[in-house]
Design a protein around this motif. Structure first.
Motif, mmCIF file in Angstrom:
data_model
loop_
_atom_site.group_PDB
_atom_site.id
_atom_site.type_symbol
_atom_site.label_atom_id
_atom_site.label_comp_id
_atom_site.label_asym_id
_atom_site.label_seq_id
_atom_site.Cartn_x
_atom_site.Cartn_y
_atom_site.Cartn_z
ATOM 1 N N SER A 14 0.792 -1.200 0.162
ATOM 2 C CA SER A 14 -0.196 -0.025 -0.076
ATOM 3 C C SER A 14 0.860 1.276 -0.129
ATOM 4 N N GLU A 32 11.088 2.848 5.673
ATOM 5 C CA GLU A 32 10.830 1.488 5.746
ATOM 6 C C GLU A 32 11.820 0.856 6.776
ATOM 7 N N ASN A 50 -0.591 -13.625 -5.558
ATOM 8 C CA ASN A 50 -1.967 -13.468 -6.057
ATOM 9 C C ASN A 50 -2.757 -11.940 -5.831
ATOM 10 N N VAL A 127 10.038 2.971 12.589
ATOM 11 C CA VAL A 127 9.347 3.836 13.251
ATOM 12 C C VAL A 127 8.958 3.753 14.752
ATOM 13 N N SER A 166 4.934 -5.239 11.916
ATOM 14 C CA SER A 166 4.663 -4.814 13.348
ATOM 15 C C SER A 166 3.371 -4.301 13.449
ATOM 16 N N GLU A 352 -3.537 -3.021 5.308
ATOM 17 C CA GLU A 352 -3.727 -3.903 6.443
ATOM 18 C C GLU A 352 -3.930 -3.242 7.746
ATOM 19 N N PHE A 365 -4.288 -7.617 -1.470
ATOM 20 C CA PHE A 365 -3.667 -6.705 -2.142
ATOM 21 C C PHE A 365 -4.564 -5.771 -2.787
HETATM 22 C C1 LIG Z 1 2.918 -15.531 3.276
HETATM 23 C C2 LIG Z 1 2.137 -14.379 2.969
HETATM 24 C C3 LIG Z 1 1.396 -14.636 1.611
HETATM 25 C C4 LIG Z 1 0.484 -13.717 1.261
HETATM 26 N N1 LIG Z 1 -0.081 -13.847 0.062
HETATM 27 C C5 LIG Z 1 -1.085 -13.221 -0.384
HETATM 28 C C6 LIG Z 1 -1.560 -13.018 -1.831
HETATM 29 O O1 LIG Z 1 -1.038 -13.956 -2.633
HETATM 30 N N2 LIG Z 1 -2.737 -12.199 -1.951
HETATM 31 C C7 LIG Z 1 -3.018 -11.418 -1.423
HETATM 32 O O2 LIG Z 1 -3.934 -10.560 -1.727
HETATM 33 N N3 LIG Z 1 -2.417 -11.176 -0.120
HETATM 34 C C8 LIG Z 1 -1.581 -12.115 0.471
HETATM 35 N N4 LIG Z 1 -0.860 -11.892 1.540
HETATM 36 C C9 LIG Z 1 -1.343 -10.640 2.366
HETATM 37 C C10 LIG Z 1 -0.709 -9.240 1.731
HETATM 38 O O3 LIG Z 1 0.792 -9.461 1.734
HETATM 39 C C11 LIG Z 1 -0.960 -8.110 2.734
HETATM 40 O O4 LIG Z 1 -2.191 -8.191 2.955
HETATM 41 C C12 LIG Z 1 -0.370 -6.943 2.093
HETATM 42 O O5 LIG Z 1 0.828 -6.967 1.969
HETATM 43 C C13 LIG Z 1 -0.695 -5.586 2.967
HETATM 44 O O6 LIG Z 1 -0.305 -4.365 2.331
HETATM 45 P P1 LIG Z 1 0.457 -3.242 3.371
HETATM 46 O O7 LIG Z 1 0.979 -2.288 2.451
HETATM 47 O O8 LIG Z 1 -0.649 -2.975 4.238
HETATM 48 O O9 LIG Z 1 1.262 -4.115 4.297
HETATM 49 P P2 LIG Z 1 2.765 -4.799 3.880
HETATM 50 O O10 LIG Z 1 2.871 -4.757 2.664
HETATM 51 O O11 LIG Z 1 3.131 -5.553 5.039
HETATM 52 O O12 LIG Z 1 3.613 -3.413 4.163
HETATM 53 C C14 LIG Z 1 4.028 -2.907 5.415
HETATM 54 C C15 LIG Z 1 5.474 -2.215 5.292
HETATM 55 O O13 LIG Z 1 5.784 -1.707 6.589
HETATM 56 C C16 LIG Z 1 6.945 -1.966 7.171
HETATM 57 N N5 LIG Z 1 6.922 -1.697 8.681
HETATM 58 C C17 LIG Z 1 6.237 -2.484 9.645
HETATM 59 N N6 LIG Z 1 6.672 -1.662 10.785
HETATM 60 C C18 LIG Z 1 7.466 -0.755 10.509
HETATM 61 C C19 LIG Z 1 8.138 0.120 11.427
HETATM 62 N N7 LIG Z 1 7.986 0.025 12.806
HETATM 63 N N8 LIG Z 1 9.011 0.964 10.939
HETATM 64 C C20 LIG Z 1 9.081 1.220 9.525
HETATM 65 N N9 LIG Z 1 8.581 0.248 8.470
HETATM 66 C C21 LIG Z 1 7.915 -0.747 9.108
HETATM 67 C C22 LIG Z 1 6.879 -3.418 6.847
HETATM 68 O O14 LIG Z 1 8.571 -3.780 6.776
HETATM 69 C C23 LIG Z 1 6.434 -3.484 5.636
HETATM 70 O O15 LIG Z 1 7.417 -3.376 4.324
HETATM 71 C C24 LIG Z 1 0.071 -12.578 1.997
HETATM 72 C C25 LIG Z 1 0.728 -12.444 3.270
HETATM 73 C C26 LIG Z 1 1.642 -13.412 3.704
HETATM 74 C C27 LIG Z 1 2.462 -13.002 4.998
#
Ligand SMILES: Cc1cc2nc3c(=O)[nH]c(=O)nc-3n(C[C@H](O)[C@H](O)[C@H](O)COP(=O)(O)OP(=O)(O)OC[C@H]3O[C@@H](n4cnc5c(N)ncnc54)[C@H](O)[C@@H]3O)c2cc1C
Length: 380
Positions: A14, A32, A50, A127, A166, A352, A365
């Motif tokens: 995101s 990050e 996916n 962070v 986290s 998320e 995603f």
């Molecule tokens: C094994 C696995 C397989 C998956 N497969 C799928 C799939 O095929 N299809 C699907 O739709 N979803 C899948 N998911 C779920 C999907 O990955 C997440 O829902 C999605 O990545 C959420 O996006 P986001 O940007 O909210 O969080 P994230 O992509 O998790 O990004 C959050 C970022 O914040 C960073 N962060 C966290 N805490 C801190 C901090 N304190 N300081 C600085 N940075 C920080 C993290 O390192 C990360 O890079 C899967 C998840 C897992 C674990």
């Protein structure tokens, strides 16, 4: 100390999508904790993530209908597919419904990185907390302090902490008095009570089932695992299960009473399941395998349980195995159109970290990208 217009916390799915859709005139940084962006995106879906689904409906989510549909109206599944197509990311459709990368999740990560070239990506910075004073936010990390007019929290959920996950997003929300639902593991295997330990003995076998839980029906494969039960149907069911019973139809789209009609074969032999599974199921419902032609009325009644096997799982495999975290910043705390916190002007939550979680199948995603896009458009 540099002052930015916008700082995005987290360079995951995101965070990158939000940065990719910001105007070039906006001075932006992503912070990050990892040494590189999008580690979860990279390994998801066996390295081919996916990314979305042929059918994306509110029904596929646990969360606030108005919030979710508002983001999808701004950036739908078709918008996502068009975006990937324009950027020459080749996809493949699996089982007629799941869109995966044809080659590698790297294809999407590279597109997102290419589109965020105007943003600075500050890596290896964890962070710790965020404060606001005189209309400016201060972001304290383990290395430095950064300032911004607006902050987007895109730090995801708590599962797979080995990848940097986290609950800092919830801590930030709470520090501003914003209401949250604590994270719990979801899209995760379920452990079983001792009455269902027979399931563990079938470790490695899978079958197509219908799982009923909390008024939903999940139609997919289930997998028997040495720790309990898993596979797509169970992972999606785990999104809605908290405590209490679930119900499995082991012979969906069939009728056991039709299968056993007038046959000289054993009941286990007419069941269209692996023999070991068929025998274990019959034993689990207290049925002694016998010739179909010799079944009594009472035994036929008992066999109907195969369409309706009800039990209470013991728990789940936990955050280390969960694909997502259910819970997050409460929908009512956010402006549906922009994802801005109602209580704190200039503070946004996307992906998320928000209390909106999808079933297995690319929905998470899609939510991450749709909410990110909606927020980016509000950050003009
Ligand atoms: C094994 C696995 C397989 C998956 N497969 C799928 C799939 O095929 N299809 C699907 O739709 N979803 C899948 N998911 C779920 C999907 O990955 C997440 O829902 C999605 O990545 C959420 O996006 P986001 O940007 O909210 O969080 P994230 O992509 O998790 O990004 C959050 C970022 O914040 C960073 N962060 C966290 N805490 C801190 C901090 N304190 N300081 C600085 N940075 C920080 C993290 O390192 C990360 O890079 C899967 C998840 C897992 C674990």
């Amino acid at each position: 100390m540099k002052n930015y217009d916008v700082i995005i916390l987290g360079a995951g799915a995101s965070g990158l999508m939000c940065a990719a859709n910001l105007s070039k005139k906006i001075d932006t940084a992503l912070i990050e904790c990892n040494e590189k962006p999008a580690k979860k995106l990279k390994i998801s879906g066996g390295g081919k993530c996916n990314i979305t689904n042929v059918s994306v409906k509110i029904d596929n989510f646990d969360g606030n209908e108005n919030l979710i549909s508002s983001a999808f109206k701004k950036f739908s599944k078709d918008d996502l597919l068009n975006f990937l197509d324009r950027n020459r990311v080749e996809l493949e459709l699996r089982k007629g419904r799941y869109y995966f990368c044809k080659y590698s999740s790297d294809d999407i990560i590279n597109v997102l990185k290419k589109n965020t070239k105007n943003s600075e990506i500050i890596l290896n910075n964890t962070v710790l907390h965020v404060t606001k004073e005189d209309e400016r936010f201060s972001i304290k990390t383990d290395k430095d302090v950064y300032k911004a007019k607006k902050v987007v929290v895109a730090t995801g959920g708590k599962s797979f902490q080995t990848l940097g996950a986290s609950d800092i997003g919830l801590q930030i929300a709470k520090s501003f008095g914003i209401g949250v639902k604590e994270f719990t593991p979801a899209l995760v295997g379920l452990t079983v009570q001792k009455e269902q330990f027979w399931m563990k003995d079938l470790s490695g076998l899978s079958c197509y089932v219908h799982v009923k839980v909390a008024g939903r029906v999940l139609k997919e494969e289930m997998l028997f695992a040495h720790k309990g039960i898993s596979g797509p149907a169970i992972l999606s069911a785990s999104l809605y299960w908290q405590k209490g019973e679930i119900n499995i139809d082991f012979l969906p789209d069939k009728n056991i009473l039709d299968l056993v009609q007038n046959s000289k074969k054993l009941v286990s032999s007419v069941m269209p399941l692996p023999k070991r599974l068929a025998k274990a199921l019959l034993s689990a419902i207290g049925f002694d395998d016998k010739e179909c032609a010799k079944l009594t009325k009472k035994e036929k009644e008992l066999l109907k349980t195969l369409h309706n096997y009800t039990f209470s799982p013991a728990g789940n495999f936990g955050f280390t195995k969960a694909e997502v975290s259910r819970g997050g910043v409460l929908a009512e705390e956010l402006e549906y159109n922009t994802l801005e916190a109602k209580k704190v002007k200039g503070l946004y939550f996307i992906g998320e970290v928000v209390d909106a979680t999808g079933e297995l199948g690319g929905y998470n995603f899609q939510w991450a990208f749709s909410s990110a896009y909606a927020c980016a458009k509000a950050l003009k």
